[in-house]
Design a protein around this motif. Structure first.
Motif, PDB file in Angstrom:
ATOM      1  N   LEU A   9       0.853  -1.187   0.000  1.00  0.00           N
ATOM      2  CA  LEU A   9       0.000   0.000   0.000  1.00  0.00           C
ATOM      3  C   LEU A   9       0.888   1.236   0.000  1.00  0.00           C
ATOM      4  N   ARG A  10       0.572   2.158  -0.904  1.00  0.00           N
ATOM      5  CA  ARG A  10       1.327   3.416  -0.982  1.00  0.00           C
ATOM      6  C   ARG A  10       0.341   4.577  -1.050  1.00  0.00           C
ATOM      7  N   PRO A  11       0.297   5.422   0.004  1.00  0.00           N
ATOM      8  CA  PRO A  11       1.007   5.312   1.276  1.00  0.00           C
ATOM      9  C   PRO A  11       0.454   4.172   2.119  1.00  0.00           C
ATOM     10  N   SER A  12       1.204   3.798   3.137  1.00  0.00           N
ATOM     11  CA  SER A  12       0.781   2.700   4.014  1.00  0.00           C
ATOM     12  C   SER A  12      -0.308   3.169   4.970  1.00  0.00           C
ATOM     13  N   LYS A  13      -0.953   2.215   5.623  1.00  0.00           N
ATOM     14  CA  LYS A  13      -1.966   2.554   6.631  1.00  0.00           C
ATOM     15  C   LYS A  13      -1.349   3.409   7.738  1.00  0.00           C
ATOM     16  N   LEU A  14      -0.141   3.048   8.165  1.00  0.00           N
ATOM     17  CA  LEU A  14       0.497   3.809   9.228  1.00  0.00           C
ATOM     18  C   LEU A  14       0.813   5.233   8.785  1.00  0.00           C
ATOM     19  N   ALA A  73     -13.751   0.765  -2.717  1.00  0.00           N
ATOM     20  CA  ALA A  73     -13.259   0.873  -4.088  1.00  0.00           C
ATOM     21  C   ALA A  73     -13.689   2.174  -4.750  1.00  0.00           C
ATOM     22  N   ALA A  74     -14.560   2.947  -4.085  1.00  0.00           N
ATOM     23  CA  ALA A  74     -15.038   4.227  -4.617  1.00  0.00           C
ATOM     24  C   ALA A  74     -15.367   5.121  -3.433  1.00  0.00           C
ATOM     25  N   PRO A  75     -15.407   6.436  -3.639  1.00  0.00           N
ATOM     26  CA  PRO A  75     -15.712   7.328  -2.515  1.00  0.00           C
ATOM     27  C   PRO A  75     -17.093   7.058  -1.928  1.00  0.00           C
ATOM     28  N   LEU A  76     -17.216   7.265  -0.611  1.00  0.00           N
ATOM     29  CA  LEU A  76     -18.479   7.141   0.096  1.00  0.00           C
ATOM     30  C   LEU A  76     -19.168   8.497   0.075  1.00  0.00           C
ATOM     31  N   HIS A  77     -20.338   8.565  -0.504  1.00  0.00           N
ATOM     32  CA  HIS A  77     -21.046   9.837  -0.664  1.00  0.00           C
ATOM     33  C   HIS A  77     -21.314  10.498   0.682  1.00  0.00           C
ATOM     34  N   GLY A  78     -20.985  11.779   0.775  1.00  0.00           N
ATOM     35  CA  GLY A  78     -21.270  12.549   1.968  1.00  0.00           C
ATOM     36  C   GLY A  78     -20.331  12.323   3.125  1.00  0.00           C
ATOM     37  N   ALA A  79     -19.216  11.617   2.904  1.00  0.00           N
ATOM     38  CA  ALA A  79     -18.318  11.275   4.006  1.00  0.00           C
ATOM     39  C   ALA A  79     -16.936  11.902   3.856  1.00  0.00           C
ATOM     40  N   ASP A  80     -16.851  13.027   3.158  1.00  0.00           N
ATOM     41  CA  ASP A  80     -15.539  13.645   2.929  1.00  0.00           C
ATOM     42  C   ASP A  80     -14.819  13.979   4.225  1.00  0.00           C
ATOM     43  N   SER A  82     -14.790  12.414   6.900  1.00  0.00           N
ATOM     44  CA  SER A  82     -14.340  11.203   7.588  1.00  0.00           C
ATOM     45  C   SER A  82     -13.337  10.408   6.759  1.00  0.00           C
ATOM     46  N   LEU A  83     -12.861  11.011   5.672  1.00  0.00           N
ATOM     47  CA  LEU A  83     -11.868  10.349   4.836  1.00  0.00           C
ATOM     48  C   LEU A  83     -10.503  10.414   5.512  1.00  0.00           C
ATOM     49  N   VAL A  84      -9.928   9.255   5.805  1.00  0.00           N
ATOM     50  CA  VAL A  84      -8.587   9.198   6.368  1.00  0.00           C
ATOM     51  C   VAL A  84      -7.562   9.465   5.279  1.00  0.00           C
ATOM     52  N   GLY A  85      -7.836   8.983   4.071  1.00  0.00           N
ATOM     53  CA  GLY A  85      -6.955   9.212   2.935  1.00  0.00           C
ATOM     54  C   GLY A  85      -7.196   8.176   1.855  1.00  0.00           C
ATOM     55  N   THR A  86      -6.460   8.276   0.780  1.00  0.00           N
ATOM     56  CA  THR A  86      -6.512   7.271  -0.287  1.00  0.00           C
ATOM     57  C   THR A  86      -5.150   6.600  -0.387  1.00  0.00           C
ATOM     58  N   THR A  87      -5.171   5.357  -0.840  1.00  0.00           N
ATOM     59  CA  THR A  87      -3.936   4.601  -0.966  1.00  0.00           C
ATOM     60  C   THR A  87      -4.015   3.729  -2.208  1.00  0.00           C
ATOM     61  N   GLU A  88      -2.863   3.439  -2.780  1.00  0.00           N
ATOM     62  CA  GLU A  88      -2.805   2.564  -3.944  1.00  0.00           C
ATOM     63  C   GLU A  88      -2.446   1.151  -3.492  1.00  0.00           C
ATOM     64  N   HIS A  89      -3.384   0.250  -3.687  1.00  0.00           N
ATOM     65  CA  HIS A  89      -3.225  -1.162  -3.334  1.00  0.00           C
ATOM     66  C   HIS A  89      -2.677  -1.883  -4.562  1.00  0.00           C
ATOM     67  N   VAL A  91      -2.796  -4.761  -5.616  1.00  0.00           N
ATOM     68  CA  VAL A  91      -3.687  -5.746  -6.246  1.00  0.00           C
ATOM     69  C   VAL A  91      -5.029  -5.129  -6.613  1.00  0.00           C
ATOM     70  N   LEU A  92      -5.604  -4.350  -5.727  1.00  0.00           N
ATOM     71  CA  LEU A  92      -6.978  -3.858  -5.888  1.00  0.00           C
ATOM     72  C   LEU A  92      -7.070  -2.446  -6.461  1.00  0.00           C
ATOM     73  N   GLY A  93      -5.952  -1.744  -6.577  1.00  0.00           N
ATOM     74  CA  GLY A  93      -5.997  -0.384  -7.110  1.00  0.00           C
ATOM     75  C   GLY A  93      -6.283   0.643  -6.018  1.00  0.00           C
ATOM     76  N   THR A  94      -6.852   1.767  -6.402  1.00  0.00           N
ATOM     77  CA  THR A  94      -7.094   2.849  -5.456  1.00  0.00           C
ATOM     78  C   THR A  94      -8.136   2.444  -4.420  1.00  0.00           C
ATOM     79  N   ARG A  95      -7.813   2.692  -3.153  1.00  0.00           N
ATOM     80  CA  ARG A  95      -8.744   2.421  -2.064  1.00  0.00           C
ATOM     81  C   ARG A  95      -8.970   3.713  -1.283  1.00  0.00           C
TER      82      ARG A  95
END
Length: 211
Positions: A9-14, A73-80, A82-89, A91-95
């Motif tokens: 994951l880039r960036p990592s969870k930490l 796998a996609a943004p949660l509507h109305g939860a901006d 509460s977004l911790v951030g985005t990361t590139e997985h 295997v799964l792509g953008t999370r």
């Protein structure tokens, strides 16, 4: 059951948490300290669409904080907010990574885990076409679960993000202890408790009360 990928994951969870945690009103610790993972557990999403992981994290000298995260796998509507951030997985792509306390998928999974007594999800890796069990890093148990059927949890009606986070839906109220071992005085209901390396006595993690 949680099926995991051996991935980067880039960036990592930490990395995400090191930036995000100091902005939370319930965080106790220096703003520039590195975050360490003490333990983690996962819950099953009944819809099998959202990754749900709760991390027990802290700094070298600070308390342990409980941080539920949801991976989408996609943004949660109305939860901006509460977004911790985005990361590139790898295997799964953008999370899109969210504070679970503001995600309805987490509320459903937590309510089911506590009120039906299922607790944490078993974790597996897929390796060469076979599944390998990933041993849990903490012990999670449920007490006080009832025998009644759980009504559909539905949308979030109110979220109060304090030392004990309150999540209100039409059918259940959930309390999430942000710093396990503190902040739960007077809480009641069916209880999710846990212990981990460094915390040998089981302490409440969350409560659920049908309404």
């Amino acid at each position: 059951m949680a099926l995991l990928h051996r991935a980067t994951l880039r960036p990592s969870k930490l990395d995400l948490l090191t930036t995000w945690l100091p902005s939370r009103p319930w965080y106790q610790g220096p703003a520039d300290a590195d975050v360490l993972i003490q333990a983690a557990y996962r819950l099953d999403d009944p819809a099998d669409e959202v990754g749900i992981e709760t991390m027990l994290v802290g700094t070298t000298d600070g308390p342990v904080h409980q941080v539920p995260l949801t991976y989408r796998a996609a943004p949660l509507h109305g939860a901006d907010e509460s977004l911790v951030g985005t990361t590139e997985h790898s295997v799964l792509g953008t999370r899109w990574v969210y504070d679970g306390c503001a995600d309805p998928a987490y509320a459903v999974a937590l309510a089911l885990a506590i009120l039906t007594g299922t607790g944490q999800a078993e974790q597996y890796f897929e390796v060469d076409g076979r599944r390998e069990v990933r041993e849990p890093t903490m012990t999670v148990s449920v007490s006080g679960a009832g025998d009644t059927d759980l009504a559909p949890v539905g949308p979030l009606r109110r979220v109060v993000d304090e030392d004990t986070a309150l999540i209100v839906t039409d059918s259940v109220e959930l309390l999430v202890i942000r710093r396990p071992g503190t902040g739960d005085a007077g809480a009641s209901g069916a209880t999710l408790s846990g212990s981990w390396n460094g915390q040998t006595a089981s302490v409440p993690l969350a409560y659920a009360r049908p309404v």
